[in-house]
Every structure is written in C-alpha cells, then in structure tokens.
Design an enzyme around this catalytic site. Sequence first.
Site, PDB file in Angstrom:
ATOM      1  N   ASN A 168     -51.604 -15.557 -22.940  1.00 46.02           N
ATOM      2  CA  ASN A 168     -52.376 -14.828 -23.954  1.00 46.02           C
ATOM      3  C   ASN A 168     -51.999 -15.129 -25.392  1.00 46.02           C
ATOM      4  OD1 ASN A 168     -54.461 -12.827 -24.448  1.00 46.02           O
ATOM      5  ND2 ASN A 168     -52.837 -11.532 -25.273  1.00 46.02           N
ATOM      6  N   ARG A 193     -53.282 -14.546 -16.933  1.00 46.62           N
ATOM      7  CA  ARG A 193     -53.484 -15.720 -17.782  1.00 46.62           C
ATOM      8  C   ARG A 193     -52.515 -15.631 -18.957  1.00 46.62           C
ATOM      9  NH1 ARG A 193     -55.837 -14.395 -22.538  1.00 46.62           N
ATOM     10  NH2 ARG A 193     -57.335 -12.662 -22.628  1.00 46.62           N
ATOM     11  N   ASN A 214     -49.056  -9.337 -26.873  1.00 47.33           N
ATOM     12  CA  ASN A 214     -49.545  -9.938 -28.120  1.00 47.33           C
ATOM     13  C   ASN A 214     -48.382 -10.146 -29.070  1.00 47.33           C
ATOM     14  OD1 ASN A 214     -52.401 -10.656 -28.450  1.00 47.33           O
ATOM     15  ND2 ASN A 214     -52.763  -8.571 -27.715  1.00 47.33           N
ATOM     16  N   ASP A 231     -52.669  -6.178 -32.196  1.00 49.54           N
ATOM     17  CA  ASP A 231     -53.023  -7.463 -31.580  1.00 49.54           C
ATOM     18  C   ASP A 231     -52.077  -8.536 -32.107  1.00 49.54           C
ATOM     19  OD1 ASP A 231     -54.565  -9.675 -30.412  1.00 49.54           O
ATOM     20  OD2 ASP A 231     -56.180  -8.236 -30.197  1.00 49.54           O
TER      21      ASP A 231
END
Length: 266
Positions: A83, A81, A129, A178
């Site tokens: 992100n 998917r 990320n 992140d």
Amino acid sequence: MESLGARVYWVDIVGQALNALDLATLNVSRWPMPERIGWAVERYDRGDLLAGFKSGIVELSLDPVTIRPLLSPEPDRPGNRLNDAKVDSAGRLWFGSKHDEDREPSGALYRLDADRRLTQVDDGYAVTNGPAFSPDGRYLYHADSGRREVYRFAADAAGTLGPRELLITFEESWGYPDGMTTDADGGLWIAHWGGSRISRFDPAGQLVRSHMLPAVNITSCAFAGDRLDRLFVTSAALESPGGPEDGALFEIDPGAKGLPPTPCAF
C-alpha cells in the site's frame, strides 16, 4: 507518492497505473500496469524503479514498461496488497500492506535492507499508510488509517524500531490519516482521507495548520522542485461525492522545505 529528480511520481491504485509530472514542462505521463500498484521508488545508480504490486515487489522499467518480479513478502496473506512505502536516509525500503478489500486487520509494516533481507517490524493494521522519517532519522512515523491513528517509533542506525507510540488520534471531523511526509524542520505533513485537507503537525503531534483543498479524499504528499519548497498533493475519486476535482493532483505553497529523497540502496 515520490519526488524523483525532475519528476513527481504518483500511483493510481484502482486504475492500475503509474503517473509522472515533469516539473519543467508540466507534461503528465501515464503507464498502465497489469495489477494494482501501491508505490514506486527510485533505485541507487540504476535506471529503473522498485514498485509495490498486489503480488509483491518488482523491478520496473518505463518506456517501454518492463516488469521483473523480485520478492513476494506475504505469500501467506493472499488477500493483501502492498500500500505505501518510503526509503530512509540509509537506503532501506520501508513498506506496508493491507487487506485489499478492507475486511480484516491483516496489514503489516516491513523493512527491506540493502542485502534484500526482509523483516516484519509491526503487524495487525487495518490500513497501513506512511511511513515517514524525522530529519535526524531518530523516529519513524506510520499510520493505521482504519483506526484514525498515527504512530511514532524510535529508530536506531541499524533500522531497529522501539515500541509503537500513539502520537496522533484523528478527530472524526478530520477524516482519516493517509499518506505523509516530513519537512526539514521536523514537521509531519499528513493527508486527510475524507477531510479535504493536508495538515502539518509538530514533532510532538500537535496540529500546527491545515490547508483546505477542493477534493474530499486527500491521499498523499511529497516535496519537490530545485529548492524542495513545492508540495504536491494527491487525491482520490474513489468513495468521493463525484466533485470535479476529486482525483486531481494539487500543488500548494507549504511555507516549508522538504528533505532530499534517498534512492533505494539496491
């Protein structure tokens, strides 16, 4: 996470929703989505957004919600998917992908140009990320959260990247890198998944300071406000110990100013 005009947008990936905070009224809006949504960005001279769904990139209108499929970047990777994403100063869209169940390093980094030409620029990520860009546009920053690594790529005016350089390795006590953003002075702000903080690093990758937060999994950040001196920070309730503020949106005083967001060029 994006600051778009007088609103701050952020996604609830597992909850399949897009949220927005009105900075004038502090009212929060929430729009349910039909599948997992990893990001949403503003478009130039358009009233809608581009969004990254599990199935690909869509044109997204709100109130009422209208979704128009635009591009499926990974038809050969059905377990993936989308992100995280950002728009650079030229209006190009940069986004990453990851395995939806974190079982294999099948994530990649892509660039989507104004003519909608898609280029894969890096591959082999456990969890993509970022990305983020230096104020002068000479560098792109990106993270592989699964490996606790933050990378730097030299970038030219056409969006061509140089080799991947390891810039920061997160210590185990820091958690995992992140989402991220940069400030006007070139500082790199990184959210710590599992680390209860957001930190500012200098352009050489040295830790400058950290802001501790009352949630465990800090996920992303964006500057907002008229002077771009307000930093909004997201967190996740997923894989948290169940504290009352896990999954909350926070605002901190960063002591820095951000860069004006650039709408996507198409």
